[in-house]
Design a protein around this motif. Structure first.
Motif, PDB file in Angstrom:
ATOM      1  N   ILE A   4       0.849  -1.188   0.000  1.00 16.20           N
ATOM      2  CA  ILE A   4       0.000   0.000   0.000  1.00 16.20           C
ATOM      3  C   ILE A   4       0.884   1.238   0.000  1.00 16.20           C
ATOM      4  O   ILE A   4       1.741   1.406   0.868  1.00 16.20           O
ATOM      5  CB  ILE A   4      -0.938   0.013   1.221  1.00 16.20           C
ATOM      6  CG1 ILE A   4      -1.857  -1.215   1.186  1.00 16.20           C
ATOM      7  CG2 ILE A   4      -1.757   1.295   1.256  1.00 16.20           C
ATOM      8  CD1 ILE A   4      -2.727  -1.340   2.405  1.00 16.20           C
ATOM      9  N   ARG A   6       0.900   5.110   0.384  1.00 19.69           N
ATOM     10  CA  ARG A   6       0.185   6.300   0.836  1.00 19.69           C
ATOM     11  C   ARG A   6       1.107   7.497   0.645  1.00 19.69           C
ATOM     12  O   ARG A   6       2.192   7.535   1.222  1.00 19.69           O
ATOM     13  CB  ARG A   6      -0.223   6.169   2.301  1.00 19.69           C
ATOM     14  CG  ARG A   6      -1.285   5.109   2.562  1.00 19.69           C
ATOM     15  CD  ARG A   6      -1.585   5.018   4.053  1.00 19.69           C
ATOM     16  NE  ARG A   6      -2.701   4.129   4.322  1.00 19.69           N
ATOM     17  CZ  ARG A   6      -3.965   4.528   4.444  1.00 19.69           C
ATOM     18  NH1 ARG A   6      -4.238   5.813   4.290  1.00 19.69           N
ATOM     19  NH2 ARG A   6      -4.920   3.671   4.696  1.00 19.69           N
ATOM     20  N   GLN A  34       7.667   6.350  -0.350  1.00 18.97           N
ATOM     21  CA  GLN A  34       6.309   6.739  -0.716  1.00 18.97           C
ATOM     22  C   GLN A  34       6.351   7.804  -1.811  1.00 18.97           C
ATOM     23  O   GLN A  34       7.339   8.523  -1.961  1.00 18.97           O
ATOM     24  CB  GLN A  34       5.562   7.297   0.506  1.00 18.97           C
ATOM     25  CG  GLN A  34       5.428   6.337   1.671  1.00 18.97           C
ATOM     26  CD  GLN A  34       4.520   5.155   1.368  1.00 18.97           C
ATOM     27  OE1 GLN A  34       3.965   5.047   0.272  1.00 18.97           O
ATOM     28  NE2 GLN A  34       4.364   4.262   2.335  1.00 18.97           N
ATOM     29  N   GLU A  87      -8.566  16.599   4.411  1.00 19.87           N
ATOM     30  CA  GLU A  87      -9.196  15.593   3.556  1.00 19.87           C
ATOM     31  C   GLU A  87      -8.134  14.718   2.889  1.00 19.87           C
ATOM     32  O   GLU A  87      -8.278  13.489   2.829  1.00 19.87           O
ATOM     33  CB  GLU A  87     -10.063  16.286   2.493  1.00 19.87           C
ATOM     34  CG  GLU A  87     -10.774  15.331   1.554  1.00 19.87           C
ATOM     35  CD  GLU A  87     -11.725  14.386   2.255  1.00 19.87           C
ATOM     36  OE1 GLU A  87     -11.875  13.242   1.779  1.00 19.87           O
ATOM     37  OE2 GLU A  87     -12.318  14.779   3.296  1.00 19.87           O
ATOM     38  N   GLN A  88      -7.058  15.337   2.411  1.00 19.28           N
ATOM     39  CA  GLN A  88      -5.974  14.573   1.789  1.00 19.28           C
ATOM     40  C   GLN A  88      -5.319  13.622   2.795  1.00 19.28           C
ATOM     41  O   GLN A  88      -4.825  12.546   2.430  1.00 19.28           O
ATOM     42  CB  GLN A  88      -4.921  15.532   1.226  1.00 19.28           C
ATOM     43  CG  GLN A  88      -5.390  16.392   0.072  1.00 19.28           C
ATOM     44  CD  GLN A  88      -5.107  15.773  -1.289  1.00 19.28           C
ATOM     45  OE1 GLN A  88      -4.359  14.807  -1.388  1.00 19.28           O
ATOM     46  NE2 GLN A  88      -5.717  16.318  -2.321  1.00 19.28           N
ATOM     47  N   SER A  89      -5.307  14.012   4.050  1.00 18.27           N
ATOM     48  CA  SER A  89      -4.638  13.215   5.078  1.00 18.27           C
ATOM     49  C   SER A  89      -5.293  11.852   5.281  1.00 18.27           C
ATOM     50  O   SER A  89      -4.663  10.934   5.811  1.00 18.27           O
ATOM     51  CB  SER A  89      -4.625  13.972   6.410  1.00 18.27           C
ATOM     52  OG  SER A  89      -5.896  13.965   7.046  1.00 18.27           O
ATOM     53  N   ARG A  90      -6.544  11.701   4.881  1.00 20.80           N
ATOM     54  CA  ARG A  90      -7.246  10.423   5.071  1.00 20.80           C
ATOM     55  C   ARG A  90      -6.571   9.288   4.313  1.00 20.80           C
ATOM     56  O   ARG A  90      -6.714   8.116   4.685  1.00 20.80           O
ATOM     57  CB  ARG A  90      -8.701  10.555   4.636  1.00 20.80           C
ATOM     58  CG  ARG A  90      -9.501  11.582   5.417  1.00 20.80           C
ATOM     59  CD  ARG A  90     -10.939  11.673   4.923  1.00 20.80           C
ATOM     60  NE  ARG A  90     -11.656  12.747   5.575  1.00 20.80           N
ATOM     61  CZ  ARG A  90     -12.225  12.640   6.779  1.00 20.80           C
ATOM     62  NH1 ARG A  90     -12.154  11.499   7.442  1.00 20.80           N
ATOM     63  NH2 ARG A  90     -12.856  13.673   7.307  1.00 20.80           N
ATOM     64  N   HIS A  91      -5.864   9.617   3.258  1.00 24.76           N
ATOM     65  CA  HIS A  91      -5.220   8.591   2.444  1.00 24.76           C
ATOM     66  C   HIS A  91      -3.712   8.823   2.337  1.00 24.76           C
ATOM     67  O   HIS A  91      -3.067   8.304   1.422  1.00 24.76           O
ATOM     68  CB  HIS A  91      -5.841   8.575   1.052  1.00 24.76           C
ATOM     69  CG  HIS A  91      -7.331   8.443   1.056  1.00 24.76           C
ATOM     70  ND1 HIS A  91      -7.976   7.269   1.403  1.00 24.76           N
ATOM     71  CD2 HIS A  91      -8.318   9.353   0.808  1.00 24.76           C
ATOM     72  CE1 HIS A  91      -9.285   7.447   1.344  1.00 24.76           C
ATOM     73  NE2 HIS A  91      -9.514   8.704   0.992  1.00 24.76           N
ATOM     74  N   SER A  93       0.341   9.078   4.125  1.00 21.20           N
ATOM     75  CA  SER A  93       1.217   8.565   5.175  1.00 21.20           C
ATOM     76  C   SER A  93       1.720   9.694   6.062  1.00 21.20           C
ATOM     77  O   SER A  93       2.080   9.472   7.227  1.00 21.20           O
ATOM     78  CB  SER A  93       2.401   7.820   4.563  1.00 21.20           C
ATOM     79  OG  SER A  93       3.182   8.682   3.743  1.00 21.20           O
ATOM     80  N   CYS A 123      -3.505  11.562   9.877  1.00 20.86           N
ATOM     81  CA  CYS A 123      -2.210  10.896   9.750  1.00 20.86           C
ATOM     82  C   CYS A 123      -1.181  11.789  10.440  1.00 20.86           C
ATOM     83  O   CYS A 123      -1.511  12.903  10.870  1.00 20.86           O
ATOM     84  CB  CYS A 123      -1.849  10.670   8.279  1.00 20.86           C
ATOM     85  SG  CYS A 123      -1.419  12.183   7.379  1.00 20.86           S
ATOM     86  N   SER A 280      -2.185   6.604  10.775  1.00 24.28           N
ATOM     87  CA  SER A 280      -2.724   6.858   9.443  1.00 24.28           C
ATOM     88  C   SER A 280      -4.050   6.122   9.293  1.00 24.28           C
ATOM     89  O   SER A 280      -4.183   4.997   9.769  1.00 24.28           O
ATOM     90  CB  SER A 280      -1.749   6.372   8.373  1.00 24.28           C
ATOM     91  OG  SER A 280      -0.546   7.083   8.433  1.00 24.28           O
TER      92      SER A 280
END
Length: 280
Positions: A4, A6, A34, A87-91, A93, A123, A280
């Motif tokens: 994954i 992130r 990443q 909002e970006q932090s939801r996905h 690292s 995160c 995260s």
């Protein structure tokens, strides 16, 4: 096995501090394997102007120049910069922001966007104080100073210790773990056993570090146990630190609040970059 990925997300606004934050973000992305996403929020509705489009494109190009081979994408969105980064932090690292960008009161070390992101991100968040110091291509990111971490035994501090070891290991630098202890509030006329309290704090800190010392045996660790308040000790260590790592909340905090007292004060007053530890 599927890996994954992130991204490390960095927020920019065209300021020199934002370009310094991009350098830190690109460095973090490479260290932890990443991709990097450079994000810019447009406060007004409508299409992005040529200048606004150029902001993210230039920042992305600079990141690729600094770290050849790094997977870099750029993104723009409408609305509040803080809301966009949360909002970006939801996905992500990690989210990286400069402590101050354009505008605001220069007497305040941490701007409103940086504070909101630190309080509400999903995160870890790296707030780079005085990020303009690293905006130019000739500036060298710090390489040899230690990572400092606040370790009060709380669950949030356990995560901070984990991230601090990972940062120190990836950079080949030492780590300083700090724990403060205080006398009990109610002694009922008895003299406190200060030696016993200090010994207990040292044992507890050593126990908390033990599993991470086994996982990261190459990291040289110093343990500082002090009588008094945590914040002054962390700020003192931060003067010579590469970064300071703190949990979002410590002992005695209300879980519904964004940041506890200690991380909030460290974020506001530390000169070094501050990493707020969150899952995260």
């Amino acid at each position: 096995m599927t890996v994954i990925r992130r991204p490390v997300v960095v927020g920019i606004d065209g300021s020199s501090a934002a370009f310094g934050a991009v350098r830190w973000a690109a460095d973090e992305a490479v260290r932890h394997g990443q991709p990097l996403r450079v994000a810019h929020a447009l406060e007004e509705s409508g299409e992005a102007s040529v200048d606004e489009q150029r902001i993210v494109l230039d920042a992305g190009a600079e990141a690729r120049n600094w770290q050849p081979g790094l997977d870099v994408t750029t993104a723009t969105s409408h609305g509040s910069p803080a809301r966009m980064l949360v909002e970006q932090s939801r996905h992500a690292s990690l989210v990286v922001v400069g402590s101050r960008g354009r505008g605001g009161f220069r007497s305040l070390l941490v701007g409103s966007v940086s504070r909101q992101v630190a309080e509400h991100a999903q995160c870890p968040v790296l707030v780079v104080h005085h990020a303009e110091r690293w905006a130019g291509p000739e500036a060298q990111l710090p390489r040899h100073a230690p990572v400092v971490v606040g370790a009060d035994g709380s669950a949030a501090a356990e995560l901070a210790v984990e991230l601090a070891f990972a940062e120190a290991s990836s950079r080949g630098v030492g780590l300083t773990a700090v724990r403060a202890w205080r006398e009990p509030a109610h002694r009922w006329g008895r003299q406190p056993d200060t030696d016993g309290l200090a010994d207990a704090a040292r044992r507890e800190l050593a126990d908390d570090l033990e599993p991470w010392l086994a996982k990261f045996p190459a990291v040289e660790v110093g343990q500082r146990v002090v009588r008094g308040e945590t914040v002054p000790t962390l700020l003192d260590e931060a003067r010579e630190a590469l970064m300071v790592v703190v949990g979002a909340r410590g002992h005695g905090g209300f879980t519904g609040l964004g940041l506890g007292s200690v991380p909030s004060q460290v974020l506001e007053h530390a000169d070094a970059p501050v990493l707020i530890a969150r899952r995260s």
